[in-house]
Design an enzyme around this catalytic site. Structure first.
Site, PDB file in Angstrom:
ATOM      1  N   ASP A 452       0.968  -1.441  -0.003  1.00 13.82           N
ATOM      2  CA  ASP A 452      -0.064  -0.006   0.138  1.00 13.82           C
ATOM      3  C   ASP A 452       0.858   1.223  -0.043  1.00 13.82           C
ATOM      4  O   ASP A 452       1.973   1.049   0.220  1.00 13.82           O
ATOM      5  CB  ASP A 452      -0.675   0.013   1.198  1.00 13.82           C
ATOM      6  CG  ASP A 452      -2.012   0.967   1.241  1.00 13.82           C
ATOM      7  OD1 ASP A 452      -2.347   1.560   0.098  1.00 13.82           O
ATOM      8  OD2 ASP A 452      -2.464   1.369   2.314  1.00 13.82           O
ATOM      9  N   GLU A 455       2.822   5.233  -3.913  1.00 12.93           N
ATOM     10  CA  GLU A 455       2.605   6.091  -5.075  1.00 12.93           C
ATOM     11  C   GLU A 455       3.984   7.100  -5.022  1.00 12.93           C
ATOM     12  O   GLU A 455       4.238   7.326  -6.471  1.00 12.93           O
ATOM     13  CB  GLU A 455       1.597   7.094  -4.790  1.00 12.93           C
ATOM     14  CG  GLU A 455       0.171   6.390  -4.919  1.00 12.93           C
ATOM     15  CD  GLU A 455      -0.156   5.359  -3.805  1.00 12.93           C
ATOM     16  OE1 GLU A 455       0.379   5.914  -2.751  1.00 12.93           O
ATOM     17  OE2 GLU A 455      -0.938   4.681  -4.081  1.00 12.93           O
ATOM     18  N   ASP A 528      -9.161   3.782  -1.996  1.00 16.55           N
ATOM     19  CA  ASP A 528     -10.294   4.246  -1.000  1.00 16.55           C
ATOM     20  C   ASP A 528     -11.389   4.655  -1.743  1.00 16.55           C
ATOM     21  O   ASP A 528     -11.517   5.892  -1.686  1.00 16.55           O
ATOM     22  CB  ASP A 528      -9.441   5.312  -0.194  1.00 16.55           C
ATOM     23  CG  ASP A 528      -8.323   4.665   0.854  1.00 16.55           C
ATOM     24  OD1 ASP A 528      -8.258   3.545   0.577  1.00 16.55           O
ATOM     25  OD2 ASP A 528      -7.398   5.408   1.191  1.00 16.55           O
TER      26      ASP A 528
HETATM   27  O1  MIG Z   1      -4.660   6.086   4.235  1.00 15.91           O
HETATM   28  O2  MIG Z   1      -3.223   0.735   5.711  1.00 15.91           O
HETATM   29  O3  MIG Z   1      -5.980   2.332   0.529  1.00 15.91           O
HETATM   30  O4  MIG Z   1      -6.836  -0.065   1.856  1.00 15.91           O
HETATM   31  O5  MIG Z   1      -6.811   0.129   4.759  1.00 15.91           O
HETATM   32  C1  MIG Z   1      -5.015   4.805   4.704  1.00 15.91           C
HETATM   33  C2  MIG Z   1      -4.324   1.503   5.819  1.00 15.91           C
HETATM   34  C3  MIG Z   1      -3.778   3.909   4.406  1.00 15.91           C
HETATM   35  C4  MIG Z   1      -4.949   3.029   2.520  1.00 15.91           C
HETATM   36  C5  MIG Z   1      -5.453   1.855   1.860  1.00 15.91           C
HETATM   37  C6  MIG Z   1      -6.256   1.238   2.551  1.00 15.91           C
HETATM   38  C7  MIG Z   1      -5.814   0.586   3.752  1.00 15.91           C
HETATM   39  C8  MIG Z   1      -5.223   1.914   4.488  1.00 15.91           C
HETATM   40  N1  MIG Z   1      -4.282   2.591   4.026  1.00 15.91           N
END
Ligand code: MIG
Length: 855
Positions: A452, A455, A528
């Site tokens: 995650d 980016e 999200d």
């Molecule tokens: O800004 O790790 O898209 O699926 O649960 C939140 C916590 C950070 C973003 C991900 C989301 C995940 C969350 N992450």
């Protein structure tokens, strides 16, 4: 202005024909001050070029033709233009609007004062100076981007002749059909973490694939703009007089108006390196793109099951309770997920010792249940000298640097963090090694990974990402590699999972950020989204677009990540997700618990049914993934891909094809009583997938719906392999027998495939341990034959039941015979209302040839 700007700088243009109807155009400075960035690692190999012949040459004009003369490229010198013809038809022209630009590298202006403090001073100087300086540093809110190497942007325009339908360039929360951008924002390709992103927005989110497809009834073309810096795409479609090379005055007078789409690409830096994919069909485009960037990795079978995620499943007890909940409610699922809170203070590769006292035991528990665990592993590393991962990476110099050469520090979940430089192959290797069982404490082979925030997401950073003047491996600035960061992290993670199994097991890695070629490393999701109907609706075109761009394994958070879905929305989302490639329920920290049994008996029962439908359908889905893996066919297809000549399908985004056989129309309206389904293709027959009855008409029909399920139809002429029942997880279903749904077309013909292997290893590849079978129904005989005799795989699993849809008359006698000559009579039933014939108790081997004769 500096005199440099008026310097004539020589650009070098290279034009190649690449095997398989692809052309490549590269433009770089002939002798740049320093090398410009050329995207590495995305092309799977140096493309095989083919010889082009000079078929005509005169002053300022050069005509090149392909070996078979199917293609001609007319290159004009002044102005520089390239026109690409296929068998006399002009398909594309390049720079016909003269928008080619190429900011050549210059020495820095001597009086530049590249610090924030001095900026005031700079603004005092003459306007010209200031403008010039603006190219060397840019203010963005409170951020100052120092462009140490000056301006370096590139851009070019393409005219697509006869086209007014263009698609692709994910990821945006936009319609399937790309819109005209002449009076608004351009489509932006810049990977960003946008929490609660808006719908119908052209801003870049999470992932980028710079591939655009253009389609008209007789042809599909593609433009792949290989550039990983921030990129904008402007689109304008208009009607113009028909473009035919050399026409007489009389002909000109009778010209028809034809559509033309102009596409303008602009990138912040790098070179122009563009691939023109000539199709001519959509499936050819997918093959051509895969030839360049690779095909979808074959997912381990478990990962096509249902995934249960939440931010967060709190502790071991929680995990066990949720797992038990699925059994108690008789709902299949394969994977439970742990989000960031499972770690020791957001130090990835560690466990919170209070909440997860014995993670190994927890995984053993899941293993006994034949289920898996996925944990999150983000790219930011907590600044903490006592955290070995940090200490090692720091020591080895593995972090991205800031402009002054220090480790770049940004804020993320753990607080102050550094960011691993995945563009460095040595870092990727080291990172991959972190997944070794010995190194990653308490990890087992039931554990898989979720990347995650890649980016990369940097809290308080410009646009919540890394500033562009950060410095990577080989001194490349972040601006050059930005859109590749997530691609590289997933690459390294997948490599790590493969390596921990000594090359034996297929990895599963989900990534949020992606680029062209990410399909080779696993799955992506749309980030999200929000628990609202509009987000369920937009997820369909978003997933279709990602599929078109080569990444079949994608999904949207079921239920919507942010907020709390009303039960009806949740149910509808499960029903949609069950027919999409990656199927995961997920919810935000602030959202209420959302396990599928929390919404009353009735809703539980409907969700159970949807998930079971998914599991029963897995043989078909897995076979589609095999096709994606070997033949680059997208799993989820917009209608026009399957019905390229049917104009009415070109903008359809509320329904889609899963493979070539299933038409799926999710319900995305609250309290819907009917949905309007387009049955494409006047010569097609469609059958209700569950009730088997033939739909009266092609064309558009109002279909009544209840909350029970969403409309799904099987296309006549196809055979779909299913399992006869669902199990607790995919691994529980290995021995469950098969069922074939044979849907006859107007010629009473049908064909379909089944791919089977062990579902988890690379033996299918290295040892050819697989079965690839074909079922054909022709002249009242259904026969099973081999598609690929090089593969062998033994299974005791049999075809138990066959249902033939649209069988014209009551049969009198049915026999089944295997290759060895054994013949037996088959019990059948025939439903005169639906014309469906069911053959039971067949017990026909999956791995052998046989035939069923109906008289
Ligand atoms: O800004 O790790 O898209 O699926 O649960 C939140 C916590 C950070 C973003 C991900 C989301 C995940 C969350 N992450």
């Amino acid at each position: 202005m500096q005199p440099d700007c008026f310097l004539q700088v020589l650009l070098q243009v290279e034009i190649y024909e690449i095997e398989g109807n692809i052309f490549r155009l590269k433009i770089d400075e002939a002798s740049p001050l320093r090398a410009r960035y050329k995207v590495p690692d995305v092309l799977i190999k140096e493309p095989t070029t083919q010889r082009l012949f000079i078929s005509h040459k005169e002053a300022g004009i050069l005509v090149l033709s392909s070996v078979n003369e199917d293609y001609k490229l007319q290159v004009t010198a002044n102005p520089f233009q390239v026109e690409l013809q296929s068998k006399g038809e002009t398909v594309m022209s390049i720079n016909s609007n003269g928008l080619l630009y190429f900011e050549h590298l210059q020495p820095p202006p001597s009086d530049r004062k590249p610090t924030a403090q001095n900026e005031e001073e700079a603004s005092d100087s003459s306007k010209e100076k200031q403008e010039d300086l603006g190219l060397w540093q840019e203010k963005f809110g409170s951020f100052l981007d120092i462009k140490a190497h000056g301006p370096s942007s590139v851009g070019m325009d393409f005219s697509l002749h006869g086209y007014d339908h263009v698609y692709g360039i994910p990821q945006h929360t936009e319609t399937l059909l790309l819109k005209n951008t002449s009076d608004g924002d351009a489509y932006r390709l810049y990977n960003l973490d946008i929490f609660g992103h808006k719908i119908h927005d052209k801003i870049g989110i999470y992932g980028s694939v710079p591939l655009l497809l253009a389609h008209k009834p007789n042809r599909t073309s593609g433009i792949f703009w290989l550039n990983s810096s921030e990129t904008l795409v402007d689109i304008s479609t208009k009607a113009v007089a028909e473009h035919t090379p050399s026409r007489s005055a009389a002909e000109t007078a009778k010209q028809r108006a034809v559509p033309l789409t102009n596409v303008r690409w602009m990138s912040e830096s790098g070179i122009i390196d563009v691939f023109l994919l000539m199709g001519p069909t959509a499936f050819d485009i997918f093959k051509q793109f895969a030839q360049l960037t690779g095909t979808q990795a074959l997912p381990p079978l478990f990962s096509l099951g249902y995934h249960q995620c939440r931010w967060n499943y709190e502790d071991e007890q929680d995990v066990k309770a949720v797992d038990a909940g699925f059994d108690a409610h008789d709902i299949p699922y394969d994977v439970i997920w742990l989000d960031i809170e499972h770690t020791d203070g957001k130090r990835y590769f560690t466990w919170d010792k209070q909440k997860f006292q014995n993670p190994r035991k927890m995984q053993e528990h899941l293993r006994k249940k034949k289920r898996k665990l996925v944990v999150i592993v983000d790219p930011h590393i907590k600044v903490d000298p006592s955290y070995p991962l940090y200490a090692q990476a720091k020591d080895k110099g593995y972090f991205v640097k800031d402009r002054s050469g220090q480790d770049f520090e940004g804020i993320c979940w753990p607080g102050s963090s550094c960011y691993l430089d995945f563009t460095n192959p040595e870092v990727r290797k080291w990172y991959a090694d972190q997944f070794a069982f010995k190194t990653y404490k308490a990890s087992t082979n039931t554990l898989f990974v979720w990347n995650d925030m890649n980016e990369p997401s940097v809290f308080k950073g410009a646009e919540l990402t890394m500033q562009k003047d950060a410095v990577h491996y080989n001194n490349w600035e972040h601006r050059e590699v930005h859109n590749l960061y997530g691609f590289y992290q997933q690459m390294a993670t997948a490599e790590g999972l493969i390596r921990r199994s000594s090359g034996k097991e297929r990895p599963f890695v989900l990534t949020r950020s992606f680029f062209a070629g990410s399909q080779k490393y696993g799955a992506v999701w749309t980030g999200d989204n929000t628990a609202e109907w509009s987000y369920l609706k937009i997820s369909i075109p978003m997933l279709l677009t990602i599929n078109m761009a080569g990444i079949s394994f994608c999904g949207a958070d079921v239920g919507g990540f942010i907020g709390d879905p009303e039960p009806e929305l949740l149910v509808r989302w499960y029903q949609a997700g069950a027919y999409q490639p990656f199927f995961r329920g997920h919810s935000n920290m602030e959202s209420k618990r959302r396990e599928p049994w929390l919404f009353g008996e009735k809703n539980t029962q409907i969700i159970r049914k949807a998930i079971r439908e998914r599991y029963v359908l897995l043989p078909y889905l897995y076979t589609l993934f095999y096709r994606a893996h070997t033949a680059a066919e997208p799993v989820m297809r917009s209608l026009w891909i399957e019905f390229p000549e049917k104009m009415e399908t070109f903008d359809v985004e509320n329904e889609y094809m899963l493979g070539n056989a299933l038409l799926v129309h999710p319900v995305t309206e609250k309290e819907a009583k009917t949905v309007t389904v387009l049955f494409p293709g006047s010569e097609e027959i469609w059958y209700d997938f569950r009730k088997f009855k033939r739909m009266e008409d092609a064309g558009t029909m109002k279909i009544p719906v209840t909350l029970e399920n969403i409309p799904v139809f099987q296309r006549g002429g196809t055979v779909i392999p299913l399992k006869t029942a669902a199990g607790k997880s995919t691994e529980w279903m290995i021995d469950i027998s098969y069922e074939l749904h044979v849907a006859l077309d107007t010629e009473a013909y049908a064909i379909g495939e089944l791919y089977v292997d062990d579902g988890h290893s690379f033996q299918y590849l290295h040892k050819k341990q697989f079965l690839y079978r074909k079922f054909t129904f022709h002249k009242n005989i259904l026969f099973s034959s081999c598609v690929d005799a090089s593969g062998q795989y033994h299974t005791t699993c049999v075809v138990e039941r066959v249902i033939v849809l649209g069988f014209g008359k009551q049969p009198t006698f049915v026999t089944a015979s295997s290759k060895d000559g054994k013949k037996k009579e088959v019990v059948f039933t025939y439903d005169t209302k639906t014309s469906a014939m069911t053959l039971e108790n067949l017990a026909l081997s999956v791995d052998a040839d046989w035939e069923i004769c109906i008289s």
